[in-house]
Enzyme design. Structure first.
Site, short mmCIF file in Angstrom:
data_model
loop_
_atom_site.label_atom_id
_atom_site.label_comp_id
_atom_site.label_asym_id
_atom_site.label_seq_id
_atom_site.Cartn_x
_atom_site.Cartn_y
_atom_site.Cartn_z
N GLY A 153 32.37 40.30 -29.76
CA GLY A 153 33.66 39.66 -30.00
C GLY A 153 34.72 40.36 -29.16
O GLY A 153 34.71 40.23 -27.96
N SER B 85 28.03 43.12 -25.04
CA SER B 85 29.29 42.42 -24.82
C SER B 85 30.44 43.32 -25.29
O SER B 85 30.50 44.48 -24.87
CB SER B 85 29.23 41.08 -25.55
N TRP B 86 31.32 42.86 -26.16
CA TRP B 86 32.35 43.76 -26.72
C TRP B 86 31.70 44.98 -27.37
O TRP B 86 32.27 46.08 -27.36
CB TRP B 86 33.23 43.03 -27.73
N ASP C 33 24.49 35.85 -16.78
CA ASP C 33 25.53 36.10 -17.77
C ASP C 33 26.85 35.68 -17.14
O ASP C 33 27.35 36.37 -16.25
CB ASP C 33 25.55 37.59 -18.14
N HIS D 21 24.02 35.46 -21.36
CA HIS D 21 24.77 36.54 -22.00
C HIS D 21 24.15 37.00 -23.33
O HIS D 21 24.19 38.18 -23.66
CB HIS D 21 26.20 36.05 -22.24
#
Lengths: 318, 329
Positions: free
Chosen positions: A46, A113-114, A269, A297
């Site tokens: 996120g 990711s985050w 990604d 991703h």
């Protein structure tokens, strides 16, 4: 040749709890796997997406004590979608609070990711607490990465999904889409918030898998998921991740270079393009960069989950 | 507007050409002198009495390949392939003189007249789509249908995507190899820096630049990199024509009067039945290019292949192209 790995079977936590981390925020956390196993903390993406029970399955439950928690404002943490007292450095401090609360000395840190951003920020702040880093879909929270995904970049490959992302924003405001969305996501009008949240969330869901998955897009469109996810993401992104310097996470790689690391990255990604993983790899050549040729991703792309499970297996008995 | 997604088949047949027609030999080979300098190779295969179609290859400078015949039903089509100026079996090899978009457009007309064909289908991918649209806009009455793939309309934005801001984000490893040939001081204008080397008097400089230029495009052309196609880049007969001619066209911005020319002139070809096939993961010519052309040609059909890159020979793209020519036969 090693046999191809799949996720471990679904398991239930042996313990769940809430940890008060500030006057405002209470975090949900859970432990599963082996209570005497090697500790690992899972950092979700996120920011704002919360954890999912399937994320326990990246780890051998006989070898690992698996800790998942929902970051401030999302998942089962309360208050939901809250933006106050919600910054990168609050989350880094929360990870330390949780570690101390669970009486864990050092742990493996796993994030995509985050989650990779937060893992790097945490490991650069508390390097001695980290036994290994397993990172996926590298995101260094730089302006160039945000513009690629929210202004001009991924849009070239997904012009169809991009049209739906643009739809809630009038042409006059499209020169800065992150701010235009942020205004709506923090609007007093709940209907405006909801419409913006759905479009923001669907854009990312539509571009996260090599082959689009309708079930994933439908889930992303629900109010329950999209409101916290998009409000928190936009809040972090308009504030540039609360970093002091644009290249901070890359510049501070020296603080964590001694930590064994694996970087797993999908070639396609388009949310967090390989460019960032490549730069991290050059700054941190000791880490093992694995480029998955047929993946996007998501952590749940077949090639990516295999590489992630192989990485946690490799570290299981260290 | 019709945009649809081709069937998603994650695990395709091992032979990417399985969806195409069998390999055939031409029934007629020929050469056509198009001016005092240039002499073009052409060939005809399939059915001599069939519906005529002309295949426009990519690059520019890519030349034709016998596999290109296989997009067309040989019982129904009279299939015409030719090598554009300076490449393939056309002569003089790798020549950049009198080699522009508008020379090629007129060559297509000369070839049509030479073969006694009144109107024909035009099939082209990548640079072939550029040339196909340029030809159709110049001679709309000669085109029965357009089948286009991997759309490239030669705008600044498209050139910048591939030689600057876009592709490199997903292929930083291949990009590093591409720029390594050029000293850092010259990297602000890569295309000019390459052009200087590709037109150098030193054959080794030319060869090194030609190989790196061709490798960059080859390494990113398919969804999953095809190691066999990389060996193509060791063939100097291929890379020198390909890189020199392509770079020459890029330096000259496609010889267009203005960068939006091909998109704006689509008003002239609204009536031509058109199918556009584009791979979702075409990172050379991103889907946006096809999306914009499709908007300008609202009666066209856009088929997005979810597991396709730029190449015409990936299974999903190849099948969608064959199905398009089948519908028009």
């Amino acid at each position: 040749m090693l046999s191809r790995r799949a996720l471990y079977p679904e398991i239930e936590p042996y313990r769940t709890g809430m940890l008060q981390v500030s006057g405002l925020h209470n975090l949900y956390y859970e432990e599963s796997g082996n209570p005497h196993g090697k500790p690992v903390v899972f950092l979700h993406g996120g920011p704002g997406s919360g954890t999912d029970p399937r994320q326990r399955c990246f780890f051998d439950p006989e070898a690992y004590r698996i800790v998942l928690f929902d970051q401030r404002g999302c998942g089962r943490s309360t208050p939901n979608a809250e933006l106050r007292e919600n910054t990168t450095w609050d989350l880094v401090a929360d990870i330390e609070r949780l570690r101390a609360h669970l009486l864990i000395e050092r742990w493996q840190v796993f994030g995509g990711s985050w989650g990779s951003t937060l893992a790097l920020a945490y490991a650069q702040t508390h390097p001695r607490r980290v036994t290994e880093l397993v990172l996926r879909g590298i995101f260094l929270l730089r302006r160039s990465e945000l513009l690629w995904f929210y202004q001009d970049g991924a849009s070239a490959l997904f012009p169809d999904a991009w049209e739906r992302f643009l739809a809630p924003i009038p042409a006059a405001e499209r020169s800065d889409l992150m701010r235009a969305y942020h205004r709506r996501l923090t609007s007093d009008d709940e209907a405006v918030q909801r419409e913006a949240a759905r479009a923001w969330s669907v854009w990312e869901a539509a571009t996260s898998f090599l082959l689009q998955r309708e079930d994933h897009i439908a889930h992303a469109a629900t109010d329950d998921f999209s409101l916290a996810f998009s409000r928190i993401e936009a809040h972090y992104f308009v504030h540039r991740g609360f970093l002091e310097r644009e290249q901070q996470l890359l510049e501070n790689v020296g603080r964590l270079r001694q930590i064994p690391g694996v970087i797993v990255q999908g070639r396609y990604d388009v949310v967090c393009p390989l460019h960032s993983a490549w730069q991290l790899h050059r700054a941190w050549p000791e880490a093992d960069l694995q480029i998955i040729p047929d993946a996007g991703h998501s952590a749940f792309e077949p090639g990516i989950l295999e590489a992630l499970v192989a990485a946690t297996d490799r570290f299981a008995d260290r | 507007m019709v945009a649809r997604t081709a069937h998603s088949v994650p695990h395709r047949a091992a032979d990417p050409l399985a969806g195409l027609y069998p390999a055939i030999e031409p029934y007629h080979l020929g050469r056509l002198g198009v001016d005092a300098r240039h002499d073009l190779y052409f060939e005809e295969s399939g059915n001599p009495a069939g519906k005529p179609v002309v295949f426009l290859h990519g690059g520019p400078g890519g030349g034709t390949d016998p596999k290109h015949r296989r997009f067309f039903d040989p019982r129904h089509y009279r299939i015409i392939l030719f090598d554009q100026r300076g490449c393939g079996q056309s002569e003089p090899f790798a020549s950049l003189e009198d080699n522009t978009t508008w020379h090629l457009v007129d060559d297509i007309e000369r070839l049509r007249e030479h073969l006694g064909i009144d109107r024909w289908q035009v099939f082209g991918g990548s640079w072939g789509s550029t040339l196909g649209v340029a030809y159709a806009e110049a001679y709309p009455e000669r085109v029965t249908e357009l089948v286009l793939r991997g759309i490239f309309m030669f705008t600044e934005r498209e050139a910048q995507w591939f030689y600057g801001r876009g592709t490199r984000m997903l292929f930083p490893d291949a990009w590093d190899a591409f720029v390594s040939v050029i000293p850092e001081a010259e990297r602000g204008d890569l295309i000019s820096a390459y052009y200087d080397r590709l037109t150098s008097d030193n054959p080794r400089t030319r060869a090194e630049a030609a190989r790196a230029w061709s490798m960059w495009e080859t390494r990113v052309a398919s969804l999953v990199a095809d190691e066999a196609s990389l060996s193509h880049c060791d063939d100097l007969d291929f890379t020198l024509a390909f890189a020199r001619i392509e770079c020459h066209y890029f330096v000259n911005k496609g010889f267009l009067a203005h960068e939006q020319q091909l998109l704006e002139d689509t008003v002239k070809i609204q009536h031509i039945p058109t199918t556009i096939v584009h791979g979702r993961y075409d990172v050379i010519c991103p889907l946006e290019n096809a999306w914009d052309l499709h908007r300008k040609l609202p009666r066209s059909e856009l088929i997005i292949v979810p597991d396709g890159g730029h190449s015409a020979f990936e299974p999903g793209v190849a099948s969608a192209l064959r199905e398009a020519t089948d519908r028009f036969r």
